[in-house]
Each structure stands twice: as structure tokens, then as C-alpha cells.
Scaffold this motif. Structure first.
Motif, PDB file in Angstrom:
ATOM      1  N   ASP A 154       0.850  -1.193   0.000  1.00 13.68           N
ATOM      2  CA  ASP A 154       0.000   0.000   0.000  1.00 13.68           C
ATOM      3  C   ASP A 154       0.891   1.250   0.000  1.00 13.68           C
ATOM      4  OD1 ASP A 154      -1.806   1.977   0.374  1.00 13.68           O
ATOM      5  OD2 ASP A 154      -2.533   1.287   2.330  1.00 13.68           O
ATOM      6  N   GLN A 206       0.150   4.235   0.291  1.00  9.51           N
ATOM      7  CA  GLN A 206      -0.200   5.211   1.326  1.00  9.51           C
ATOM      8  C   GLN A 206       0.513   4.891   2.640  1.00  9.51           C
ATOM      9  OE1 GLN A 206      -4.454   5.828   1.573  1.00  9.51           O
ATOM     10  NE2 GLN A 206      -4.387   7.080  -0.263  1.00  9.51           N
ATOM     11  N   GLN A 207       0.839   3.591   2.843  1.00 12.00           N
ATOM     12  CA  GLN A 207       1.606   3.240   4.045  1.00 12.00           C
ATOM     13  C   GLN A 207       2.987   3.878   4.014  1.00 12.00           C
ATOM     14  OE1 GLN A 207       2.153  -0.910   5.179  1.00 12.00           O
ATOM     15  NE2 GLN A 207      -0.038  -1.171   4.893  1.00 12.00           N
ATOM     16  N   GLU A 233       3.745   6.538   2.345  1.00 14.02           N
ATOM     17  CA  GLU A 233       3.552   7.981   2.502  1.00 14.02           C
ATOM     18  C   GLU A 233       3.280   8.332   3.961  1.00 14.02           C
ATOM     19  OE1 GLU A 233       0.499   8.888  -0.303  1.00 14.02           O
ATOM     20  OE2 GLU A 233       1.940   9.143  -1.935  1.00 14.02           O
ATOM     21  N   ALA A 234       2.480   7.488   4.635  1.00 16.12           N
ATOM     22  CA  ALA A 234       2.204   7.725   6.049  1.00 16.12           C
ATOM     23  C   ALA A 234       3.514   7.687   6.843  1.00 16.12           C
ATOM     24  CB  ALA A 234       1.227   6.695   6.583  1.00 16.12           C
ATOM     25  N   ALA A 235       4.381   6.722   6.498  1.00 14.88           N
ATOM     26  CA  ALA A 235       5.667   6.616   7.183  1.00 14.88           C
ATOM     27  C   ALA A 235       6.518   7.856   6.925  1.00 14.88           C
ATOM     28  CB  ALA A 235       6.408   5.357   6.737  1.00 14.88           C
ATOM     29  N   LYS A 236       6.442   8.375   5.693  1.00 17.82           N
ATOM     30  CA  LYS A 236       7.187   9.605   5.371  1.00 17.82           C
ATOM     31  C   LYS A 236       6.681  10.756   6.220  1.00 17.82           C
ATOM     32  CE  LYS A 236       8.531   8.870   0.578  1.00 17.82           C
ATOM     33  NZ  LYS A 236       8.062   9.118  -0.777  1.00 17.82           N
ATOM     34  N   ALA A 284       9.836   8.947   8.746  1.00 16.23           N
ATOM     35  CA  ALA A 284      10.739   7.855   8.392  1.00 16.23           C
ATOM     36  C   ALA A 284      11.500   8.206   7.117  1.00 16.23           C
ATOM     37  CB  ALA A 284       9.948   6.566   8.198  1.00 16.23           C
ATOM     38  N   ARG A 285      12.820   7.932   7.116  1.00 12.54           N
ATOM     39  CA  ARG A 285      13.629   8.118   5.919  1.00 12.54           C
ATOM     40  C   ARG A 285      13.866   6.752   5.291  1.00 12.54           C
ATOM     41  NH1 ARG A 285      15.355  13.459   6.728  1.00 12.54           N
ATOM     42  NH2 ARG A 285      13.309  14.291   7.210  1.00 12.54           N
ATOM     43  N   GLN A 311      14.626   3.603   7.328  1.00 14.00           N
ATOM     44  CA  GLN A 311      13.561   3.312   8.292  1.00 14.00           C
ATOM     45  C   GLN A 311      12.307   2.811   7.587  1.00 14.00           C
ATOM     46  OE1 GLN A 311      14.011   7.199   9.687  1.00 14.00           O
ATOM     47  NE2 GLN A 311      14.895   6.616  11.652  1.00 14.00           N
ATOM     48  N   ARG A 354      13.041  -0.728   6.968  1.00 17.44           N
ATOM     49  CA  ARG A 354      13.018  -1.522   8.197  1.00 17.44           C
ATOM     50  C   ARG A 354      11.598  -1.702   8.756  1.00 17.44           C
ATOM     51  NH1 ARG A 354      12.015  -3.555  11.998  1.00 17.44           N
ATOM     52  NH2 ARG A 354      12.849  -3.723  14.104  1.00 17.44           N
ATOM     53  N   TYR A 355      10.804  -0.624   8.740  1.00 18.06           N
ATOM     54  CA  TYR A 355       9.519  -0.675   9.440  1.00 18.06           C
ATOM     55  C   TYR A 355       8.312  -0.903   8.530  1.00 18.06           C
ATOM     56  CZ  TYR A 355      12.070   1.077  13.468  1.00 18.06           C
ATOM     57  OH  TYR A 355      12.950   1.202  14.494  1.00 18.06           O
ATOM     58  N   VAL A 356       8.466  -0.653   7.234  1.00 20.11           N
ATOM     59  CA  VAL A 356       7.306  -0.836   6.352  1.00 20.11           C
ATOM     60  C   VAL A 356       7.551  -1.946   5.319  1.00 20.11           C
ATOM     61  CG1 VAL A 356       5.735   0.282   4.728  1.00 20.11           C
ATOM     62  CG2 VAL A 356       6.664   1.579   6.644  1.00 20.11           C
ATOM     63  N   PRO A 381       8.683  -5.754   6.920  1.00 19.15           N
ATOM     64  CA  PRO A 381       7.538  -6.490   7.480  1.00 19.15           C
ATOM     65  C   PRO A 381       6.545  -6.934   6.414  1.00 19.15           C
ATOM     66  CG  PRO A 381       7.970  -4.519   8.768  1.00 19.15           C
ATOM     67  CD  PRO A 381       8.846  -4.442   7.555  1.00 19.15           C
TER      68      PRO A 381
END
Lengths: 297, 359
Positions: free
Chosen positions: A189, A191-192, A194-197, A201-202, A205, A208-210, A213
Motif C-alpha cells: 500500500d 499510502q503506508q 507515505e504515512a511513514a514519510k 521515516a527516511r 527506516q 526496516r519498518y514498512v 515487514p
């Protein structure tokens, strides 16, 4: 609407499924269980192709002889090194390529085709190309590059035989990992990300986080599928090192081949085959556990 | 304090201009709704404000500082996405704390801020759940919670209710209105639903084809639409827009010939022969004994609280009339309609409003 003559639908279904299943189950029995049963049978026989006078029940002698030979333990270590190293390389490069080829850039579809291409090269051909065109210490491309940069060319199959085999096998399997992981990337997704941005999150990250997983499940699938095939790697070893120098690249699979078709000791080879099945099952057990953990996301 | 200022903002995608110069100032604590049909550029503009789309031209200022090239997380804005965009492998609490964790906020403070936000949104019982185990409405609240935890200067909502069912949409709409009242922060809300726009907004910005058509409070847009587009977009059922020509004018009132032949008088001096469009809201039309516009009823819709009738008055579009629920109009009946009060809007041939007669 309801006629008393009509049988209940579930009963009809029960009656009709098993004839349809029979061919599949029958073929499976023939193809899997018959060879397995024969292997088990031979592993307890004294059976040598060179000398037909050696015959009869051998008890556990074939197993004893195999387990006591130093080549056996080394072959298992070699097997695990080969499988482990190739898995690590293909997963790391697979994730890298999947992320890279998911980006928009000029000529992306051609690039994607090219990164998948090695998968279509048969193992024997791939091994020959690498051995003679790329890794040859005199005429190979690697040697040429090393010499033109002022380094001494590496004689891969003499000095680093396992690394050489790992390189070839990894080259064959990176496309598979890339293909599966790239497909998975396309279902991420956006948008996920974009949400992390927005959350600060760079690049690393977000990975690592999106992204990681999200790729966990397809990565386990790659791990499982590749393990099945990598445990049976043969052609690459046969073409390049023939298990050598010494026993340096003799995996369990290759050891079984040596026993059966070089020493003609069918009984000993069958015992090796049975042990290989057990080893594969142990590996599979670990993998299934990892998958079970990952599936519960 | 958060004032957002858009100065001649433009967005160009490979030679196609999708945002054609937007000027807008959003005041501190204001709830502004961007509304418009699909593809009008309202979402693109919101993403430019968020920093997810590059700004091709113009200036975007937050509190007087130009932030065109500031990355999204440094603008201090929080966004609620249409798909919620929750991180599926993280629990509700981890989702909400993610921004703080990246910013290096210590865990006790993180937990406290998550707890406060969770309480406001009644999420405190769900903090250990994964998004997959939440309902649509709960996910929506987590997405809002994730924005609140960051204590942003302004909230950006990108069609946040479009994935919810009708009942939940109304409920969440009320919650968002309440939230704005409690948090007292600037909010920009994008929607294509004019009911959401009318109910939530302090000010509505109507977009069409990458340009602002009109900016105003919900009632301003309802009573004084600046042009035909806004007139047709705001209000439900839609405003009746009928072509007309000025027949005569005595300096105070003018008589118009409507398409289909009916006569209609407006209290305004107009030039005889001028072609224009008259706008009549369905709720401002009443049935009269005689005179006015005559029309045959073609369709009747009984909605319970009201009755909508569609009558043919000879114009291209049937006349929509909103009647009381106990009205006993029948299909095929010939009725006379007149405007209640002086509530007609007039538009010139270019589609711009001629100062409304009541103004």
C-alpha cells in the motif's frame, strides 16, 4: 421444490470426489513412495554393481560405514554451507532488486526482464559459462578485469571452490527471489509508505519498518522453495569442481552420486539417500515453524 | 498558531497542468473543506500541502515561512489517509507511537501521549490489537489517533470517510466535528461529498478542473453561488438551472421568458433581450393555484420527511420541486409552481452570478 427422490447434495458429493482423486493419488504413490520404499530396501542390502557376488541382508552396516566415514560429516557441513550462503545472498539481493525495480525509471520493463533472465538458463549451461567464460584464471573475464586493475587473478575452483559454487548457484536463484519479492512489492500500500514519510521515516527506516515487514511472508516462501531445490544442487558441482578439490565441495547429494555411480556401492548410496531425506525433513521442520510464526502477522 | 498560505500554487505532470494557480489563506484553527468532483485536483493540492507531491510553481507558506522544499515530516502537518494506511504488523499503540519513536521521544512520554489520544478516541481498550483485528470505524479512529499523537500544527484529511458505510460515516463525521472543537487546531479536509463539506466546514473551497470556483462559508455558497458550477454542486437535490431571456424590464423588476415558455419576474433591472440562466432551489419552489410555471408531474419520490416531484415545464431538464411529506401530488397532474420569496439566482451567459436579487 423438495422432491423426496433427490439425494441430499452432500452425499452425492462424497460419492463423486474419490474417483477424481484416485489418478493423482495413484501417481503420487508410484512416483514418491515406490522409490522411497526401494531406497529403504536397498539401504539394508549388500549391493555392489561391480561385484554381483556381494549380496544379502546387510543390517545397519551400510549406515554404520557411512556415518563413520569422515566424508559424510563434511558433506553435511558442505551442504548446509552451500544452502545457507545461497539463501542469504539471494534474499539480500532479492529484496534489494525488488525495491530497486519497483521504482519508476526509464526502461524498467526491459530491466525487469533482464534481472529475471538467469532463471531460464539451465544449471549445466550456467555452470559451464561461469567456469569457462567468467571464472577461468587464464581466459576468464574476472581474471582479465583483475589483471587490468593490477591484481593477481583468483583461481576460484582451486583456492575458493565453495565460494565459486555458491556464486554460480546464487546467480541462478536471485531471479527467483527477485520475481517473488517484486510481485509482493507491487501489493504494498503506497499510502503506508507515505504515512511513514509523514511520520518522519527516511529510506532505511521505511525499509526496516514498512517494506521488510510487508515482505516477511513472501521471504519465507522464497526461503522454503529455494531450500527444497538447493538441497538437490548437483549439476553446478559436477560441471565445475566434481566435488573437489578433495572433498571441499562434496555435498550430501554429490556424495550419494559418488557412492552410487563412481564406487557402484548401491547399498551405501541408498543409506545416504535415506539420511538425506531425514536431513531434509529436519530442515523442513525448522522452516515450517518459521513460516507458522510469520504467517501470524 | 498555524496559518497556511497558498500563493499561486501550481502542479504540472509532464506538460499537463492539474493545479492551475491556487491562492488561498487558511486561518489558524479554521476547518477548511476542499470539495469538488473526482479529478478536480483537490487531493493533489492536499498532497502538495502535505509534502508528498512536489510543488511545480508558486509558494506555500506555513506561519509565514516558505516550505516548498521542506520534507513532509518537518512541516509539522499530520495526514489521515483514505485507506487509513495503518502499519499492519504493528499494534494500535505502536502505530500511534511510530512518529514519536522515530523522533526519539523516550518511551514513558510516548506511552503517555498515546494513552491520552487513545482515551479521546475511545481506543484505550484496543491498544494491543493489530489493525487486521479492528473494524473499519476503529481503524479510522486509529488513523486519526496517529495524527493526534504527533500534536501537529494542522491536520490533513484525505477523504477519510469514503471507506465507511453510511451509518458509520454520519457518526464519524460528528466525531471529527467534535474533535475539531476540542483540539482547536487547523484542519483541511478533502471530500467529494457536499454533505460532509456543508456540515463540517468553517469555510468551503469548491474546486473544478484545478481551479478554485468559490471560497465561502457553507451558507454563503448555498445562498450566493458565484457561478453555475457552484450552484449545481452545492445543495441536494440540485438547484434547477433554467435558460431564460429577459422579456421586459421597468427599471425595478424584470420579466423573464423561461425555456418552455413560462414567465417569471425578478426584482432586478435587466437589459431586455439578454440571455441568462436562472437558478431556483427545489426547496424554494411552492405549488400555487394558478400563474407561475405550469408543468406536468412526471415522477414523484416519497422520502418520508419530504416529497420530491419532477415536473416537465417544457425545458430541457424537468423542474425539481421539494414538497412537504404529506403533499398528495400525483403523476400526470398539471400544477403551477412559483418561487417562494425572492430567492432566485441569476447567471450570465459566461456562467457567473449576476448579483443575486436578494442581495
Amino acid at each position: 421444490m423438495t422432491k423426496p427422490t433427490t439425494a441430499p447434495p452432500h452425499r452425492k458429493k462424497l460419492m463423486h470426489t474419490w474417483p477424481l482423486l484416485t489418478p493423482t493419488v495413484g501417481v503420487l504413490l508410484l512416483w514418491a513412495f515406490v522409490p522411497l520404499a526401494m531406497t529403504l530396501w536397498f539401504s539394508f542390502q549388500r549391493y555392489n554393481l561391480v561385484d554381483p557376488t556381494i549380496s544379502g541382508f546387510a543390517g545397519f552396516n551400510n549406515y554404520k560405514f557411512l556415518l563413520e566415514s569422515p566424508a559424510f560429516l563434511l558433506s553435511i557441513v558442505n551442504e548446509l554451507v552451500l544452502v545457507g550462503a545461497v539463501l542469504i545472498i539471494t534474499l539480500v539481493l532479492g529484496v534489494a532488486f525488488a525495491v530497486l525495480f519497483d521504482q519508476e525509471f526509464f526502461g524498467r520493463s526491459v530491466a525487469r526482464l533482464l534481472v529475471i533472465a538467469p532463471f531460464f538458463v539451465m544449471p549445466t549451461v550456467a555452470a559451464l559459462i561461469w567456469k569457462n567464460l567468467l571464472m577461468d584464471p587464464v581466459n576468464g573475464v574476472f581474471a582479465f578485469v583483475a589483471r587490468s586493475l593490477g591484481f593477481t587473478p583468483i583461481d576460484w575452483f582451486t583456492n575458493y571452490p565453495m565460494a565459486g559454487v555458491v556464486m554460480i548457484v546464487a546467480w541462478e536463484w536471485v531471479p527467483f527471489a527477485t520475481l517473488i519479492l517484486l510481485t509482493a512489492m507491487q501489493s504494498l500500500d503506497r499510502q503506508q509508505v507515505e504515512a511513514a514519510k509523514m511520520d518522519g521515516a527516511r529510506g532505511p527506516q521505511i525499509l526496516r519498518y514498512v517494506i521488510l515487514p510487508h515482505l516477511a511472508r513472501p521471504m519465507t516462501i522464497v526461503l522454503m522453495m529455494e531450500t527444497i531445490y538447493l538441497l538437490a544442487v548437483f549439476a553446478e558441482i559436477f560441471v565445475t569442481t566434481s566435488g573437489g578439490p578433495g572433498n571441499a565441495t562434496t555435498t550430501l547429494t554429490y556424495l550419494i552420486y559418488l557412492r552410487a555411480l563412481v564406487s557402484f556401492d548401491v547399498g551405501g548410496a541408498a543409506a545416504g539417500g535415506v539420511l538425506a531425506v531425514i536431513l531434509a525433513n529436519i530442515v523442513a521442520l525448522f522452516l515450517v515453524r518459521t513460516v507458522a510464526r510469520n504467517v501470524d502477522l | 498558531m498555524c496559518t497556511l498560505e497558498l500563493r499561486n500554487l501550481r502542479k504540472v505532470y509532464s506538460n499537463v497542468e492539474v493545479i492551475k494557480g491556487v491562492d488561498l489563506t487558511i486561518k489558524d484553527r479554521e476547518f477548511v473543506v476542499f470539495v469538488g468532483p473526482s479529478g478536480c485536483g483537490k487531493s493533489t493540492l492536499l498532497r502538495m500541502i502535505a509534502g508528498l507531491e512536489e510543488i511545480s510553481g508558486g509558494d506555500f507558506m506555513i506561519d509565514g515561512v516558505r516550505v516548498n522544499d521542506v520534507p513532509p515530516d518537518k512541516r509539522g502537518l499530520a495526514m489521515v489517509f483514505q485507506s487509513y494506511a495503518l502499519y499492519p504488523h504493528m499494534t494500535v499503540a505502536e502505530n500511534m507511537a511510530f512518529a514519536l519513536r522515530l523522533a526519539g521521544v523516550p518511551k514513558p512520554e510516548r506511552d503517555e501521549r498515546v494513552m491520552v489520544a487513545a482515551k479521546t478516541l475511545q481506543l484505550d481498550a484496543l491498544l494491543e490489537r493489530k489493525p487486521a483485528n479492528l473494524s473499519g470505524g476503529q481503524r479510522q479512529r486509529v488513523a486519526i489517533g496517529r495524527a493526534i499523537v504527533r500534536q501537529p500544527k494542522a491536520f490533513l484529511f484525505d477523504e477519510p470517510l469514503s471507506n465507511l458505510d453510511a451509518a458509520l460515516r454520519v457518526q464519524t463525521r460528528i466525531e471529527i466535528a467534535k474533535l475539531h472543537n476540542d483540539l482547536k487546531s487547523t484542519m483541511i479536509y478533502v471530500t467529494h461529498d457536499q454533505v460532509e463539506a456543508m456540515t463540517l466546514a468553517d469555510r468551503i473551497v469548491v474546486f473544478n478542473a484545478g481551479k478554485i470556483e468559490q471560497v465561502g462559508t457553507p451558507l454563503e455558497l448555498y445562498h450566493n453561488p458565484a457561478n453555475l458550477f457552484v450552484a449545481g454542486f452545492i445543495g441536494s437535490p440540485k438547484m434547477n438551472l433554467i435558460a431564460a431571456e429577459v422579456r421586459s424590464s421597468d427599471g425595478r423588476t424584470s420579466v423573464l421568458t423561461l425555456e418552455g415558455g413560462s414567465l417569471f419576474s425578478v426584482p432586478k433591472a435587466l437589459v431586455p433581450g439578454q440571455k441568462l440562466t436562472i437558478g431556483l432551489r427545489p426547496e424554494h419552489i411552492a405549488v400555487v393555484a394558478e400563474g407561475g410555471m405550469a408543468g406536468r408531474v412526471e415522477v414523484v419520490e416519497h422520502l418520508g420527511n419530504e416529497t420530491i416531484a419532477y415536473a416537465s415545464i417544457g425545458a430541457a431538464q424537468p423542474l425539481t420541486v421539494k414538497l412537504p411529506s404529506d403533499s398528495d401530488v400525483r403523476i400526470g397532474e398539471m400544477l403551477h409552481f412559483a418561487s417562494r420569496g425572492q430567492t432566485a439566482s441569476l447567471f450570465d451567459e459566461a456562467g457567473s452570478a449576476i448579483m443575486s436579487p436578494s442581495a
